[in-house]
Write an enzyme that holds these catalytic residues in place. Structure first.
Site, PDB file in Angstrom:
ATOM      1  N   LYS A 173       0.886  -1.054  -0.132  1.00 46.59           N
ATOM      2  CA  LYS A 173      -0.178  -0.095   0.027  1.00 46.59           C
ATOM      3  C   LYS A 173       0.776   1.120  -0.027  1.00 46.59           C
ATOM      4  CE  LYS A 173      -1.488   3.067   2.040  1.00 46.59           C
ATOM      5  NZ  LYS A 173      -1.484   4.323   1.644  1.00 46.59           N
ATOM      6  N   GLU A 176      -0.423   7.647  -1.336  1.00 40.04           N
ATOM      7  CA  GLU A 176      -1.163   7.826  -2.181  1.00 40.04           C
ATOM      8  C   GLU A 176      -0.772   9.265  -2.942  1.00 40.04           C
ATOM      9  OE1 GLU A 176      -1.454   7.878   0.923  1.00 40.04           O
ATOM     10  OE2 GLU A 176      -3.094   9.253   1.924  1.00 40.04           O
ATOM     11  N   ARG A 177       0.211   9.654  -2.340  1.00 39.77           N
ATOM     12  CA  ARG A 177       0.532  11.043  -2.884  1.00 39.77           C
ATOM     13  C   ARG A 177       1.591  10.628  -4.270  1.00 39.77           C
ATOM     14  NH1 ARG A 177       2.577  14.591   2.016  1.00 39.77           N
ATOM     15  NH2 ARG A 177       2.023  12.553   3.153  1.00 39.77           N
ATOM     16  N   SER A 226       5.510   8.401   9.309  1.00 36.18           N
ATOM     17  CA  SER A 226       5.525   9.440  10.547  1.00 36.18           C
ATOM     18  C   SER A 226       5.371   8.724  11.978  1.00 36.18           C
ATOM     19  CB  SER A 226       4.461  10.428  10.371  1.00 36.18           C
ATOM     20  OG  SER A 226       3.150  10.056  10.287  1.00 36.18           O
ATOM     21  N   CYS A 281      14.205  10.534   5.890  1.00 40.65           N
ATOM     22  CA  CYS A 281      14.097  10.373   7.305  1.00 40.65           C
ATOM     23  C   CYS A 281      15.516  10.456   7.806  1.00 40.65           C
ATOM     24  CB  CYS A 281      13.737   9.053   7.650  1.00 40.65           C
ATOM     25  SG  CYS A 281      14.659   7.824   6.960  1.00 40.65           S
TER      26      CYS A 281
HETATM   27  P1  NAD Z   1       2.602   9.262   6.875  1.00 46.04           P
HETATM   28  O1  NAD Z   1       2.801   8.757   7.968  1.00 46.04           O
HETATM   29  O2  NAD Z   1       1.598  10.487   6.677  1.00 46.04           O
HETATM   30  O3  NAD Z   1       2.243   8.051   5.813  1.00 46.04           O
HETATM   31  C1  NAD Z   1       2.909   6.957   5.590  1.00 46.04           C
HETATM   32  C2  NAD Z   1       1.706   5.863   5.244  1.00 46.04           C
HETATM   33  O4  NAD Z   1       0.682   5.808   6.044  1.00 46.04           O
HETATM   34  C3  NAD Z   1       1.275   6.035   3.754  1.00 46.04           C
HETATM   35  O5  NAD Z   1       0.954   5.160   3.095  1.00 46.04           O
HETATM   36  C4  NAD Z   1      -0.130   6.695   4.264  1.00 46.04           C
HETATM   37  O6  NAD Z   1      -1.174   6.500   3.435  1.00 46.04           O
HETATM   38  C5  NAD Z   1      -0.378   5.947   5.459  1.00 46.04           C
HETATM   39  N1  NAD Z   1      -1.537   6.630   6.438  1.00 46.04           N
HETATM   40  C6  NAD Z   1      -1.215   8.053   6.728  1.00 46.04           C
HETATM   41  N2  NAD Z   1      -2.341   8.366   7.484  1.00 46.04           N
HETATM   42  C7  NAD Z   1      -2.814   7.479   8.033  1.00 46.04           C
HETATM   43  C8  NAD Z   1      -3.880   7.105   9.015  1.00 46.04           C
HETATM   44  N3  NAD Z   1      -4.485   8.033   9.687  1.00 46.04           N
HETATM   45  N4  NAD Z   1      -4.167   5.885   9.155  1.00 46.04           N
HETATM   46  C9  NAD Z   1      -3.464   4.829   8.551  1.00 46.04           C
HETATM   47  N5  NAD Z   1      -2.553   5.072   7.593  1.00 46.04           N
HETATM   48  C10 NAD Z   1      -2.280   6.344   7.296  1.00 46.04           C
HETATM   49  O7  NAD Z   1       3.982   9.989   6.334  1.00 46.04           O
HETATM   50  P2  NAD Z   1       4.508  10.678   4.962  1.00 46.04           P
HETATM   51  O8  NAD Z   1       4.439  11.879   5.088  1.00 46.04           O
HETATM   52  O9  NAD Z   1       3.985   9.883   3.811  1.00 46.04           O
HETATM   53  O10 NAD Z   1       6.278  10.366   5.085  1.00 46.04           O
HETATM   54  C11 NAD Z   1       6.961  11.096   5.593  1.00 46.04           C
HETATM   55  C12 NAD Z   1       7.163  10.522   7.083  1.00 46.04           C
HETATM   56  O11 NAD Z   1       8.162   9.311   7.169  1.00 46.04           O
HETATM   57  C13 NAD Z   1       8.198  11.401   7.995  1.00 46.04           C
HETATM   58  O12 NAD Z   1       7.709  11.481   9.349  1.00 46.04           O
HETATM   59  C14 NAD Z   1       9.598  10.476   7.830  1.00 46.04           C
HETATM   60  O13 NAD Z   1      10.476  10.827   8.763  1.00 46.04           O
HETATM   61  C15 NAD Z   1       9.020   9.207   7.636  1.00 46.04           C
HETATM   62  N6  NAD Z   1      10.089   8.474   7.216  1.00 46.04           N
HETATM   63  C16 NAD Z   1      10.648   7.462   7.861  1.00 46.04           C
HETATM   64  C17 NAD Z   1      11.751   6.722   7.518  1.00 46.04           C
HETATM   65  C18 NAD Z   1      12.398   5.460   8.423  1.00 46.04           C
HETATM   66  O14 NAD Z   1      13.044   4.927   7.930  1.00 46.04           O
HETATM   67  N7  NAD Z   1      12.286   5.738   9.859  1.00 46.04           N
HETATM   68  C19 NAD Z   1      11.947   6.567   6.214  1.00 46.04           C
HETATM   69  C20 NAD Z   1      11.297   7.369   5.373  1.00 46.04           C
HETATM   70  C21 NAD Z   1      10.127   8.316   5.770  1.00 46.04           C
END
Ligand code: NAD
Length: 499
Positions: A173, A176-177, A226, A281
């Site tokens: 999954k 979606e962006r 996140s 990240c």
């Molecule tokens: P996000 O948490 O908004 O989304 C990640 C995924 O979760 C997406 O597929 C999204 O559709 C889904 N999602 C979003 N809201 C949700 C909800 N309420 N319920 C269930 N699923 C949901 O993260 P993002 O903005 O796409 O990515 C940036 C974040 O990812 C930053 O915080 C970054 O630090 C982190 N990140 C961490 C690592 C790591 O290895 N620790 C690597 C890359 C990115």
């Protein structure tokens, strides 16, 4: 408008509902596509495909599975440019940066092609008279991956090559962006000979995620995103009996000691803070120079380099930094710069003033920003900004710098720049952070090591890829055998003791 579909059973499947989301080109702010948002029923259909494909895939010899991944790897090398262009068109990162992401993803495929070796078990002969014991690793079944926007190809590739090599089937999954890269990966896996249903993509949002977390046939979930969502995924997934690894947000510091090569440190900071517009990240978002003299010298070096940094769309191949991913992200970053300024930080270079190149006035651009004299009570230090904003927190001693890093709730990556081997060793061993760099600003482990942070940056017990990935996607079985030629005896009712 072009609609990005799901991909199950080795074909793109049309969407049975009107749930869709817009996809934008961050460099222009224009909507370019829509993406189908899967319903719970569509997720169930994908999981069923994966569940049906699993027994045969799990039985296939690891060598044959590895050969399919090897063909997939060749396709990726041949078409890396195409994948990079798709990534840039939805994420905004520069072409070279997108190519770098693809290369790091391919490294995990290379690692996964070693599965026949990695899955070898352990054997002990004669643990008792004529009794042998061996342990082996078996796949879990259907596993799911939920991935963030910032690495549309690499983060999915942290997961599925290892999962597939170990004999699991996969439902991805993606964010979606940035939905399109995952479809190319699915098509190319199919072209490489992956059987129907072994790899599936459901596009979607919370509805799709919740359906995966609740589905009884999904045995494990890998998540990257996140911290609030990582916590949610871990809590809900484990409550539903699944194995979960959920990687979260970050705030990565670079400590610069007085004996460091300051030119090297400044160059490293430029790439680590502003590469990918700070949307990594492992980006360094806090520089911690030890002593004011070091801080002044560092800022003096950074300013001219930041002024020269070329910001532009990925179609401009000379651009070194692109836009951020969305208008909401741009507003959040601009708001944080304002909060830092209001709290007393010195805005040395202000990315809010950046003027986008002609034709890109509505793109989501923020220029590189330098905030000096940041203190730990400010939101710009506490929160993950996830944009091209570098905060300088000055410290007078090594101990003060260490205390600052240890105090942060996130613990993904950290770097120290120094020529002092003693200090570097003490720092590496004592600091409570998952990935440490010594004179290396982005200490992202290579594929045959494992990636993961500590504290609020990871929920679960396993890091990703490398041997941790193999452990996450398999479960142990121990088999003890005795053959009729062994010693015969009558029934025994005490706890068996061998030997
Ligand atoms: P996000 O948490 O908004 O989304 C990640 C995924 O979760 C997406 O597929 C999204 O559709 C889904 N999602 C979003 N809201 C949700 C909800 N309420 N319920 C269930 N699923 C949901 O993260 P993002 O903005 O796409 O990515 C940036 C974040 O990812 C930053 O915080 C970054 O630090 C982190 N990140 C961490 C690592 C790591 O290895 N620790 C690597 C890359 C990115």
């Amino acid at each position: 408008m072009n609609e990005i579909p799901q991909f199950t059973g080795n074909t793109a499947v049309s969407h049975g509902s009107d749930r869709t989301a817009p996809v934008f080109d961050p460099a222009t702010g224009q909507q370019t596509k829509t993406v189908a948002l899967a319903t719970a029923a569509e997720v169930s259909a994908a999981v069923l495909k994966a569940r049906t494909a699993w027994p045969e895939w799990a039985r296939m010899s690891p060598l044959r599975r590895a050969r399919i991944l090897d063909r997939f790897k060749s396709i990726l090398w041949e078409r890396a440019e195409t994948l990079a262009e798709v990534i840039s068109s939805e994420h905004g990162k520069t072409h070279d940066d997108a190519l770098g992401e693809v290369t790091r993803g391919i490294e995990v495929v290379e690692f996964a092609t070693g599965a026949p070796h990695l899955l070898k078990g352990e054997v002990s002969e004669n643990v008792g008279t004529a009794v042998d014991s061996y342990s082996l690793r078996q796949p879990l079944g259907v596993v799911a991956g939920i991935t963030p926007f910032n690495f549309p190809a690499m983060v999915p590739m942290w997961m599925f090559p290892v999962a597939l090599a170990c004999g699991n089937t996969f439902v991805l999954k993606p964010s979606e962006r940035v939905p399109s890269a995952s479809l190319l990966l699915a098509e190319w896996l199919s072209e490489a000979g992956l059987p129907d249903g072994v790899f599936n993509v459901v596009q979607g949002d919370k509805e799709a995620v919740d359906a995966l977390l609740e589905h009884p046939d999904v045995k494990a979930v890998s998540f990257v995103g996140s911290t609030p969502i990582a916590k949610y995924i871990h809590a809900k997934g484990t409550a539903n009996g699944k194995r979960v690894q959920a990687l979260g947000g970050a705030k990565n510091h670079m400590v610069i000691l007085p004996d460091a090569d300051l030119d090297q440190a400044a160059n490293a900071l430029m790439g680590a803070a502003f590469g990918s517009a700070g949307e990594r990240c492992m980006a360094i978002s806090v520089a911690v120079p030890v002593t004011d003299a070091v801080a002044d010298a560092l800022v003096e070096r950074l300013v001219p380099m930041m002024e020269k940094l070329r910001v532009g769309p990925a179609t401009d191949r000379s651009a070194e930094m692109g836009p951020v991913v969305s208008e909401a992200a741009r507003k959040r970053i601009v708001d944080y710069i304002g909060q830092g300024e209001a709290a007393g930080a010195k805005v040395v270079l202000d990315g809010r003033r950046f003027i986008p190149p002609q034709g890109h006035e509505n793109g989501y651009f923020v220029g590189p920003t330098l905030l000096d004299h940041v203190t730990p009570d400010m939101s710009v230090w506490k929160d993950e900004i996830f944009g091209p904003v570098l905060s300088v927190v000055r410290r007078n001693t090594y101990a003060g710098a260490v205390e600052l890093v240890q105090a942060h709730e996130y613990a993904n990556g950290v770097a120290i720049f120094t020529r002092d081997g003693d200090a570097a060793r003490a720092f590496s061993h004592e600091i409570e952070v998952g990935m440490v760099g010594v004179n290396v600003p982005l200490p992202v482990p290579v594929a045959f090591h494992s990636f993961g942070g500590w504290k609020q940056s990871l929920f679960g017990d396993h890091h990703m890829h490398g041997m941790e990935g193999v452990r996450f996607y398999t479960r142990m079985k121990a088999i003890t055998t005795r053959w009729p030629t062994g010693v015969r005896s009558g029934p025994e009712f005490a706890m068996p003791t061998l030997g």
